[in-house]
Design a protein around this motif. Structure first.
Motif, short mmCIF file in Angstrom:
data_model
loop_
_atom_site.label_atom_id
_atom_site.label_comp_id
_atom_site.label_asym_id
_atom_site.label_seq_id
_atom_site.Cartn_x
_atom_site.Cartn_y
_atom_site.Cartn_z
N ILE A 1 0.90 -1.31 -0.12
CA ILE A 1 -0.06 -0.03 0.14
C ILE A 1 0.74 1.38 -0.04
CG2 ILE A 1 -1.76 1.12 1.14
CD1 ILE A 1 -2.36 -1.54 0.06
N ALA A 2 1.96 0.96 0.90
CA ALA A 2 2.59 2.45 0.87
C ALA A 2 3.69 2.60 -0.53
CB ALA A 2 3.83 2.11 2.17
N VAL A 3 3.98 1.60 -1.04
CA VAL A 3 4.72 1.65 -2.47
C VAL A 3 3.86 2.23 -3.47
CG1 VAL A 3 5.80 0.29 -4.08
CG2 VAL A 3 6.43 0.04 -1.60
N ILE A 4 2.57 1.60 -3.62
CA ILE A 4 1.82 1.95 -4.74
C ILE A 4 1.12 3.43 -4.49
CG2 ILE A 4 -0.48 1.31 -5.77
CD1 ILE A 4 0.23 -1.63 -5.23
N GLY A 5 0.54 3.60 -3.36
CA GLY A 5 -0.32 4.88 -3.33
C GLY A 5 0.44 5.90 -2.45
N ALA B 1 7.68 7.75 6.06
CA ALA B 1 8.20 8.64 6.74
C ALA B 1 9.73 8.53 6.81
CB ALA B 1 7.63 8.81 8.04
N ALA B 2 10.39 7.18 7.00
CA ALA B 2 11.79 7.16 7.10
C ALA B 2 12.36 7.27 5.63
CB ALA B 2 11.83 5.61 7.53
N ALA B 3 11.42 6.61 4.69
CA ALA B 3 11.84 6.65 3.22
C ALA B 3 12.01 8.19 2.75
CB ALA B 3 11.15 5.76 2.26
N GLN B 4 11.00 8.92 3.12
CA GLN B 4 10.96 10.45 2.87
C GLN B 4 12.09 11.05 3.39
OE1 GLN B 4 8.32 12.59 5.07
NE2 GLN B 4 7.69 14.11 3.36
N LYS C 1 10.20 12.70 -9.96
CA LYS C 1 9.80 11.68 -10.54
C LYS C 1 10.95 10.53 -10.00
CE LYS C 1 8.73 9.05 -14.70
NZ LYS C 1 8.73 9.09 -16.14
N LEU C 2 12.20 11.05 -10.03
CA LEU C 2 13.16 9.98 -9.56
C LEU C 2 13.23 9.94 -7.98
CD1 LEU C 2 15.12 8.33 -10.86
CD2 LEU C 2 16.98 10.15 -10.65
N ALA C 3 12.82 10.96 -7.28
CA ALA C 3 12.62 11.01 -5.91
C ALA C 3 11.45 10.03 -5.35
CB ALA C 3 12.57 12.10 -5.24
N VAL C 4 10.41 9.94 -6.20
CA VAL C 4 9.18 9.19 -5.71
C VAL C 4 9.63 7.72 -5.94
CG1 VAL C 4 6.89 8.48 -6.44
CG2 VAL C 4 7.46 10.81 -5.84
N ALA C 5 10.52 7.30 -7.18
CA ALA C 5 10.75 6.00 -7.23
C ALA C 5 11.87 5.46 -6.27
CB ALA C 5 11.59 5.98 -8.75
N SER C 6 12.55 6.54 -5.87
CA SER C 6 13.79 6.16 -4.69
C SER C 6 13.09 5.87 -3.64
CB SER C 6 14.64 7.13 -4.69
OG SER C 6 15.18 7.58 -5.89
N ILE C 7 11.83 6.66 -3.17
CA ILE C 7 11.15 6.53 -1.94
C ILE C 7 10.59 5.15 -2.07
CG2 ILE C 7 9.00 7.08 -0.60
CD1 ILE C 7 9.97 10.12 -1.38
N ARG C 8 10.00 4.74 -3.15
CA ARG C 8 9.29 3.40 -3.23
C ARG C 8 10.36 2.39 -3.14
NH1 ARG C 8 5.60 5.20 -8.34
NH2 ARG C 8 3.54 5.26 -7.03
N ILE C 9 11.48 2.43 -3.67
CA ILE C 9 12.43 1.19 -3.40
C ILE C 9 12.83 1.15 -2.27
CG2 ILE C 9 14.86 0.86 -4.15
CD1 ILE C 9 14.06 2.05 -6.96
N LEU C 10 12.99 2.35 -1.53
CA LEU C 10 13.67 2.61 0.06
C LEU C 10 12.46 1.96 1.01
CD1 LEU C 10 16.07 3.31 1.69
CD2 LEU C 10 15.18 5.59 1.76
#
Lengths: 135, 648
Positions: free
Chosen positions: B176-180, B363-366, B384-393
């Motif tokens: 849920i966190a990664v998708i939305g 919050a931690a990934a952000q 865009k890259l920041a969001v992708a990085s947050i998802r990966i993190l």
């Protein structure tokens, strides 16, 4: 994209159904499993309460049921009806089980009827189903 | 019918429903946009009631994490005084959230680290906030997910392996966190909030059913109190303070639950309101008007009442039945009688913790990607890259959390117990930011670091870590029966005050003065009469003294009367139980007084316009800074290894 008001209403509708829906469903199952009419009937009443909660939310947000909600509700009722008929034919259902199912049907019918009457009035509700043929 | 009575089947069915609905809300969140603004920067954009529901239900998570009911079942009702933390979480929120929200909207700071950086210009506070966020995600989240995984394993009769169950739970949280992003977490948390609350009520109700009703439960508790041998510590706090060197050295007489322990340990719950994840939830609200009524009646009132009942009824039943793992036991009893109800209760309880855990990972990934990596090392990083990085993190952090819970559960639990005490060390910083009290703002970072150090050396993890490098401390955890939070906050505020007194005439700087002017213009001083203000402070001090301070010892015997040679409870319940219930009710009234009458959490100020983040002066990849950071990390690791090799 959904508007903010739509999102607010949708969250509230989900909250109502997710809190009362499983409770009503579990109570009905419990009534059937333990052959206890009062428990099963209270489940049906809780589901009716959820429906009323949905109506209150609709009134608060000045909206009505969405086509998706109507389709989902109809599908769930149809599925429930099919399950009931299959169980009736295939298994030896007790009188209590039948009474619980009948209570559910009556409560559901009462809810739908109540909604249509309160929304469209007595004459208007009739007109929703009856259309005069042109002379 | 045999298949229909299988708990595993119902857990699977309800789990699928839970995941399906959460995914639906993730889809809604994605439809609203996948840019950084929608994914992780929610400042002032989400429905206010979702923020209140999510904040309120999050208040239950620490009590689940510490095993409140199980703790009462093992330690008696002295431990139940911890449930008064349900008043302290919203109390801290009442003092902080309205002003934090206004400042966050004004400064456009979606994360706590960026907020602290903007207000205090302190890198130490940024790092501290980041460390707390990571601990909340990896350790605290891991601990809660592990508890649910073990319960899942038990309830399915061992069908699902604990490791498999943990991966299952973690994948729901991560997905849920990664998708939305934050929107999906908030939406899901809100739609599941009411369900979770009802599930908690259901668990308490079923416990009453097992106990044979409230009267019978109360009678059995009183019977244990009057006739049980060696049960006095279960119904009495063990004095004001015990000057022992902490557990592991000299165990306290009776129980470690002295009033000093109650005061210091319950203060830890305030740390939740100062944590990075609750900051994220609070600033996401569209308006700050909701915090007053929401925190008073939903958080302290409704959720607080449920937490109190959870401690007293479920814990009390565990105590009289000699069942230390009472929560799991009750769930298993429900499962035997009604597997569908058990599955509904299980996912209801999970929905109470879901938003906080999922939000912690975000919050931690952000913090890692936006507030540290982009801010200090790579300012050209696109949204865009920041969001992708947050998802990966997020995915990486969830994986680390799961692996740590599996391979080092003891370490994970010790790290988890650091979260609230460390977050509480940010309280002086948040209070100073919100109220611009006349302290030297540079003292805040020093105080916080001193507080963190004190927490570290009085917590099992810190003591063990120092022992690892050859430094054996002459005390154990919670010396003098004072919890690490108490030590930390005492020295933290002490340092802040001392430094402020020494440097009070120094100019605070234009940035600090501008923020002070902003707060003064947004929230003009209210024309309260002096008696109202002094009444407010008197009420607060009296409540702290009597409810969680030394005065709670009065509760040991206040509602007991002597009839002949016998003693009996005046209200049919142990005196300490009645005292704690009164403390909760008066705590709700106190919160209402501060939130509403003193207008600390009701919006009375002018409208706040959303500001822009400070322009980034530099651009490009800062490899030089990266190299310095890597060398610092390598230096710390090398020093630790060397010390451990020589002295450890």
């Amino acid at each position: 994209m959904a508007t903010d008001a739509t999102i607010d209403r949708r969250i509230t509708v989900y909250a109502v159904w997710l809190s009362l829906g499983p409770l009503g469903f579990c109570l009905m199952l419990q009534g059937i499993a333990f052959d206890h009419l009062l428990t099963g009937a209270s489940g049906a009443l809780v589901l009716a309460g959820a429906f009323m909660g949905h109506l209150i939310v609709n009134t608060y947000f000045d909206q009505t049921f969405t086509p998706g909600e109507i389709a989902f509700g109809t599908a769930v009722l149809a599925l429930w009806g099919v399950l009931f008929l299959v169980s009736w034919v295939s298994f030896d259902l007790s009188t209590t089980d039948l009474l619980i199912a009948i209570t559910f049907v009556l409560v559901t019918a009462g809810c739908v009827f109540g909604h249509i009457v309160t929304r469209h009035g007595g004459r208007g509700a009739f007109s929703r189903f009856h259309s005069r043929q042109p002379d | 019918m045999i298949a229909l009575e299988s708990p595993a089947l119902w857990l699977f069915a309800f789990g699928s429903g839970f995941l399906g609905i959460a995914l639906y809300w993730a889809r809604i969140a994605v439809q609203q946009g996948t840019g950084a603004r929608n994914f992780i920067d929610p400042v002032g954009t989400l429905p206010s009631f979702t923020a209140i529901i999510v904040i309120s239900t999050s208040g239950f998570v620490p009590f689940f994490s510490i095993g409140l009911a199980d703790g009462v079942a093992q330690n008696g009702f002295a431990y139940a005084s911890m449930s008064l933390g349900c008043v302290l979480i919203p109390l801290a929120g009442v003092f902080l959230f309205k002003r934090i929200w206004a400042l966050a909207v004004h400064l456009n700071t979606p994360s706590q680290a960026s907020f602290l950086d903007e207000v205090f210009a302190s890198k130490s506070l940024v790092v501290l906030s980041a460390v707390i966020a990571v601990l909340f995600a990896v350790a605290f989240g891991g601990r809660v997910m592990t508890a649910f995984a073990l319960l899942y394993h038990d309830l399915t009769g061992g069908v699902f392996d604990p490791v498999y169950s943990l991966f299952l739970i973690a994948s729901i949280v991560a997905l849920i966190a990664v998708i939305g992003g934050i929107r999906a977490v908030m939406y899901s948390g809100a739609v599941y909030g009411a369900m979770g609350f009802l599930a908690l009520i259901g668990l308490i109700g079923f416990t009453l059913f097992l106990a044979g009703g409230f009267e019978r439960l109360a009678d059995r508790i009183v019977d244990l109190q009057m006739n049980g041998e060696g049960t006095a510590p279960f119904f009495n706090l063990s004095g004001i303070v015990q000057f022992t060197l902490g557990s592991g050295f000299a165990p306290p007489d009776g129980s470690p639950w002295s009033t000093a322990m109650v005061l210091s340990a319950t203060l830890a719950f305030m740390g939740l309101s100062a944590s990075p994840v609750l900051y994220l939830f609070a600033v996401s609200s569209k308006s700050n008007r909701v915090f007053g009524p929401g925190l008073t009646w939903v958080s302290a009132g409704a959720v607080g009442a449920a937490i109190m009942a959870f401690a007293m009824i479920v814990g009390g039943f565990g105590l009289i039945s000699n069942m230390p793992d009472i929560t799991g036991e009750v769930m298993e009893r429900v499962s035997e009688l009604s597997p569908w109800f058990m599955a509904a209760l299980y996912f209801g309880l999970f929905s109470l913790v879901f938003a906080l855990i999922s939000g912690s990972f975000l919050a931690a990934a952000q913090l890692g990607v936006v507030d540290i990596y982009r801010r200090y090392y790579h300012r050209d990083l696109s949204d865009k890259l920041a969001v992708a990085s947050i998802r990966i993190l997020v995915a990486i952090l969830v994986l680390i959390s799961v692996l740590m819970s599996i391979t080092a559960p003891f370490l994970s639990a010790e790290l988890a117990s650091l979260c609230l005490p460390l977050a509480a060390q940010l309280l002086p910083a948040m209070v100073a930011a919100c109220y611009r009290i006349s302290i030297a703002h540079r003292s805040i970072a020093v105080g916080a670091l001193i507080g963190v150090f004190c927490v570290f050396v009085t917590e099992p993890f810190g003591i063990r870590a120092l022992d690892f490098v050859g430094l054996e401390l002459p005390w154990g955890p919670a010396p003098w029966t004072i919890h690490s939070v108490g030590w930390g906050l005492f020295f933290n505020t002490g340092a802040v005050l001392v430094i402020s007194v020494i440097t009070r005439y120094h100019d605070q700087g234009e940035r600090w003065n501008a923020l002070t002017r902003f707060l003064e213009s947004t929230f003009p001083a209210q024309p309260f009469s002096t008696p109202v203000i002094s009444t407010a402070w008197s009420v607060a001090l009296a409540w702290f003294f009597l409810a969680i301070g030394p005065g709670i010892a009065i509760g040991n015997s206040l509602f007991v009367r002597t009839v002949g040679r016998e003693q009996e409870n005046m209200l049919g319940l142990p005196s300490i139980v009645v005292w704690i219930m009164i403390a909760w009710a008066s705590g709700v009234a106190m919160i209402w007084f501060f939130a509403d009458r003193m207008q600390l959490a009701t919006a009375h100020g002018s409208e706040v316009r959303k500001g822009q983040s400070a322009a980034l002066a530099e651009s490009g990849m800062r490899t030089d800074r990266m190299a310095v950071t890597v060398w610092i990390i390598l230096g710390i690791a090398g020093t630790t290894a060397t010390l451990a090799w020589i002295f450890g």
